[in-house]
Design a protein around this motif. Structure first.
Motif, PDB file in Angstrom:
ATOM      1  N   MET A   1     -34.619-154.678  59.318  1.00 20.37           N
ATOM      2  CA  MET A   1     -35.513-153.722  58.679  1.00 20.37           C
ATOM      3  C   MET A   1     -35.318-153.706  57.159  1.00 20.37           C
ATOM      4  N   LEU A   2     -34.055-153.778  56.730  1.00 24.54           N
ATOM      5  CA  LEU A   2     -33.784-153.782  55.289  1.00 24.54           C
ATOM      6  C   LEU A   2     -34.444-154.979  54.620  1.00 24.54           C
ATOM      7  N   LEU A   3     -34.324-156.149  55.227  1.00 20.32           N
ATOM      8  CA  LEU A   3     -34.910-157.354  54.629  1.00 20.32           C
ATOM      9  C   LEU A   3     -36.434-157.231  54.558  1.00 20.32           C
ATOM     10  N   TRP A   4     -37.039-156.662  55.594  1.00 17.25           N
ATOM     11  CA  TRP A   4     -38.494-156.490  55.561  1.00 17.25           C
ATOM     12  C   TRP A   4     -38.887-155.565  54.412  1.00 17.25           C
ATOM     13  N   ARG A   5     -38.140-154.487  54.226  1.00 17.53           N
ATOM     14  CA  ARG A   5     -38.451-153.550  53.143  1.00 17.53           C
ATOM     15  C   ARG A   5     -38.267-154.198  51.771  1.00 17.53           C
ATOM     16  N   ILE A   6     -37.273-155.061  51.659  1.00 18.66           N
ATOM     17  CA  ILE A   6     -37.081-155.775  50.394  1.00 18.66           C
ATOM     18  C   ILE A   6     -38.243-156.733  50.151  1.00 18.66           C
ATOM     19  N   GLY A   7     -38.589-157.526  51.187  1.00 17.67           N
ATOM     20  CA  GLY A   7     -39.660-158.506  51.034  1.00 17.67           C
ATOM     21  C   GLY A   7     -41.008-157.868  50.753  1.00 17.67           C
ATOM     22  N   ALA A   8     -41.249-156.704  51.336  1.00 17.14           N
ATOM     23  CA  ALA A   8     -42.522-156.002  51.123  1.00 17.14           C
ATOM     24  C   ALA A   8     -42.487-155.110  49.879  1.00 17.14           C
ATOM     25  N   ASN A   9     -41.340-155.076  49.211  1.00 17.86           N
ATOM     26  CA  ASN A   9     -41.154-154.275  47.997  1.00 17.86           C
ATOM     27  C   ASN A   9     -41.423-152.786  48.247  1.00 17.86           C
ATOM     28  N   VAL A  10     -40.964-152.302  49.396  1.00 14.27           N
ATOM     29  CA  VAL A  10     -41.093-150.872  49.694  1.00 14.27           C
ATOM     30  C   VAL A  10     -39.724-150.205  49.802  1.00 14.27           C
ATOM     31  N   ILE A  11     -38.674-150.921  49.447  1.00 15.31           N
ATOM     32  CA  ILE A  11     -37.347-150.333  49.467  1.00 15.31           C
ATOM     33  C   ILE A  11     -37.241-149.342  48.304  1.00 15.31           C
ATOM     34  N   PRO A  12     -36.655-148.177  48.517  1.00 16.63           N
ATOM     35  CA  PRO A  12     -36.673-147.134  47.477  1.00 16.63           C
ATOM     36  C   PRO A  12     -35.637-147.341  46.377  1.00 16.63           C
ATOM     37  N   THR A  13     -35.758-148.440  45.654  1.00 15.25           N
ATOM     38  CA  THR A  13     -34.956-148.585  44.442  1.00 15.25           C
ATOM     39  C   THR A  13     -35.484-147.603  43.401  1.00 15.25           C
ATOM     40  N   ARG A  14     -34.725-147.401  42.349  1.00 18.14           N
ATOM     41  CA  ARG A  14     -35.151-146.415  41.352  1.00 18.14           C
ATOM     42  C   ARG A  14     -36.424-146.855  40.620  1.00 18.14           C
ATOM     43  N   VAL A  15     -36.617-148.148  40.464  1.00 22.10           N
ATOM     44  CA  VAL A  15     -37.852-148.630  39.836  1.00 22.10           C
ATOM     45  C   VAL A  15     -39.051-148.281  40.706  1.00 22.10           C
ATOM     46  N   ASN A  16     -38.929-148.522  42.020  1.00 23.72           N
ATOM     47  CA  ASN A  16     -40.037-148.199  42.922  1.00 23.72           C
ATOM     48  C   ASN A  16     -40.274-146.696  43.017  1.00 23.72           C
ATOM     49  N   LEU A  17     -39.197-145.921  43.003  1.00 30.47           N
ATOM     50  CA  LEU A  17     -39.359-144.466  43.069  1.00 30.47           C
ATOM     51  C   LEU A  17     -40.015-143.911  41.807  1.00 30.47           C
ATOM     52  N   GLN A  18     -39.712-144.521  40.656  1.00 30.48           N
ATOM     53  CA  GLN A  18     -40.288-144.020  39.403  1.00 30.48           C
ATOM     54  C   GLN A  18     -41.799-144.199  39.355  1.00 30.48           C
ATOM     55  N   ARG A  19     -42.293-145.187  40.076  1.00 32.60           N
ATOM     56  CA  ARG A  19     -43.751-145.383  40.114  1.00 32.60           C
ATOM     57  C   ARG A  19     -44.440-144.202  40.785  1.00 32.60           C
ATOM     58  N   LYS A  20     -43.725-143.519  41.698  1.00 36.24           N
ATOM     59  CA  LYS A  20     -44.287-142.370  42.392  1.00 36.24           C
ATOM     60  C   LYS A  20     -43.929-141.049  41.722  1.00 36.24           C
ATOM     61  N   MET A  21     -42.694-141.027  41.148  1.00 38.13           N
ATOM     62  CA  MET A  21     -42.200-139.790  40.529  1.00 38.13           C
ATOM     63  C   MET A  21     -41.667-140.119  39.145  1.00 38.13           C
ATOM     64  N   GLN A  22     -42.407-139.772  38.121  1.00 38.07           N
ATOM     65  CA  GLN A  22     -42.120-140.199  36.766  1.00 38.07           C
ATOM     66  C   GLN A  22     -40.795-139.673  36.233  1.00 38.07           C
ATOM     67  N   HIS A  23     -40.307-138.563  36.780  1.00 34.88           N
ATOM     68  CA  HIS A  23     -39.090-137.967  36.229  1.00 34.88           C
ATOM     69  C   HIS A  23     -37.818-138.696  36.631  1.00 34.88           C
ATOM     70  N   ILE A  24     -37.876-139.642  37.560  1.00 33.33           N
ATOM     71  CA  ILE A  24     -36.677-140.329  38.054  1.00 33.33           C
ATOM     72  C   ILE A  24     -36.187-141.349  37.027  1.00 33.33           C
ATOM     73  N   ASP A  25     -34.912-141.312  36.772  1.00 32.34           N
ATOM     74  CA  ASP A  25     -34.273-142.270  35.858  1.00 32.34           C
ATOM     75  C   ASP A  25     -34.208-143.633  36.552  1.00 32.34           C
ATOM     76  N   PRO A  26     -34.756-144.706  35.950  1.00 31.89           N
ATOM     77  CA  PRO A  26     -34.770-146.014  36.626  1.00 31.89           C
ATOM     78  C   PRO A  26     -33.479-146.807  36.472  1.00 31.89           C
ATOM     79  N   ALA A  27     -32.467-146.254  35.790  1.00 32.06           N
ATOM     80  CA  ALA A  27     -31.239-147.012  35.535  1.00 32.06           C
ATOM     81  C   ALA A  27     -30.499-147.309  36.835  1.00 32.06           C
ATOM     82  N   CYS A  28     -29.818-148.445  36.864  1.00 32.83           N
ATOM     83  CA  CYS A  28     -29.087-148.896  38.056  1.00 32.83           C
ATOM     84  C   CYS A  28     -28.003-147.889  38.434  1.00 32.83           C
TER      85      CYS A  28
END
Length: 351
Positions: free
Chosen positions: A1-28
């Motif tokens: 499941m993790l690999l599928w989420r990575i390949g589909a770019n739906v894993i909730p990294t901070r970069v992906n979360l910032q696209r939905k919620m602008q207030h999230i810090d994208p730093a690693c």
């Protein structure tokens, strides 16, 4: 499941979360220096790079060519070539997937539980899970138990016995591996130089090299023997914590051992490991790597083989004596006269 989420770019990294919620810090989450994209988190972050280095079996890949989650998924499905049989390549994919899963789990523990990333703990977790999963898909027969023997003895039929040793001087070390079958026939004698290190590290690296050579030659029932008590005791007692200087090497040996149908690691005395010892000293004085087989052995190594009480030449010593015009044992070059032998046999080296 993790690999599928990575390949589909739906894993909730901070970069992906910032696209939905602008207030999230994208730093690693780990390094706080770069934005937390999939490629940075799983490949480029210092913690990820360190985990790949200690648990990734030495596999190297070009991170510059990996720019998306889909590229990461393709890397896992079609990993770089590893020195193992084609039917065992799935173990590379498994190990790489477990490394990525552990990176994600470590990231979440730090983010949500404020736990500091622990590289050693992460490495052991990857290796433990690999052993657990690979055993399900790789049926193995019980390893043959051997006590510390006095003289070299041949393995059972269909087994290959591999003896190994290392030698050192003030500027470098050398590794040597000797493979023989149940008839006592020398299949190969390998040797090569290595960087200067401690005797324990040299012995461990020789053992890892021996495992690689057995896999490359498609030997699936193998007995490894050597005289390094620390290395072999650690391998035969997985519950023991390895010496820190050989921890990674021992863990890699454990991982690669799943490629065999049956394998054992036996501690032997020096006099039953004499051929590997002589080959290591020979390699220490040799200018380049070598691979000898029976019939073209240097006199020093041949003499050591002849001294093994149970050593048997494949076609009989007299046949080789007559065809190769080899001197009688009492006239042969002494075993420790290695430098002269090195010069004589350099033209026969097979890299």
């Amino acid at each position: 499941m993790l690999l599928w989420r990575i390949g589909a770019n739906v894993i909730p990294t901070r970069v992906n979360l910032q696209r939905k919620m602008q207030h999230i810090d994208p730093a690693c989450t780990f390094c706080n220096n770069e934005v937390e994209s999939s490629t940075h988190l799983f490949l480029e972050c210092p913690f990820a790079r360190a985990l790949w280095a200690v648990a990734g079996w030495g596999i190297r890949f070009d991170t510059a060519a990996l720019t998306s989650g889909e590229d990461l998924l393709k890397l896992i499905i079609n990993p770089p070539d590893a020195p193992i049989p084609a039917n065992e390549q799935w173990t590379v994919t498994l190990n790489m997937a477990l490394i990525m899963d552990e990176i994600w789990n470590s990231r979440n523990r730090k983010l949500f539980k404020q736990e500091q990333a622990d590289l050693i703990k992460a490495k052991h977790c990857v290796q433990a899970r690999f052993q657990e999963i690979s055993k399900v898909f790789t049926p193995t027969s019980p390893p043959i138990q051997r006590s510390c023997s006095t003289f070299w003895s041949p393995p059972p039929p269909d087994y290959i016995k591999i003896n190994l040793d290392a030698a050192l001087n003030s500027s470098k070390s050398a590794l040597a591996v000797v493979a023989r079958n149940h008839l006592g026939k020398v299949l190969f004698v390998w040797g090569k130089e290595n960087q200067l290190c401690s005797p324990l590290q040299a012995e461990a690296m020789t053992l890892l090299w021996a495992v690689h050579l057995a896999i490359q030659n498609r030997w699936y029932s193998v007995m490894f023997e050597g005289d390094s008590k620390i290395c072999f005791d650690t391998l035969n007692h997985p519950d023991q914590t390895p010496n820190w200087s050989i921890d990674t090497v021992i863990c890699n040996i454990h991982s690669f051992s799943s490629c065999f149908s049956s394998c054992s690691f036996g501690l032997v005395r020096r006099n039953s490991n004499s051929v590997a010892n002589v080959a290591a000293r020979f390699a220490l004085n040799c200018l380049q790597p070598f691979c000898f087989s029976e019939g073209i052995l240097p006199p020093a190594i041949e003499a050591a083989c002849k001294e093994d009480p149970l050593f048997v030449f494949h076609l009989g010593w007299r046949v080789f004596h007559s065809k190769l015009n080899i001197a009688e044992p009492h006239k042969r070059t002494p075993v420790n006269n290695l430098r002269t032998n090195t010069q004589k046999w350099e033209m026969m080296i097979e890299i």
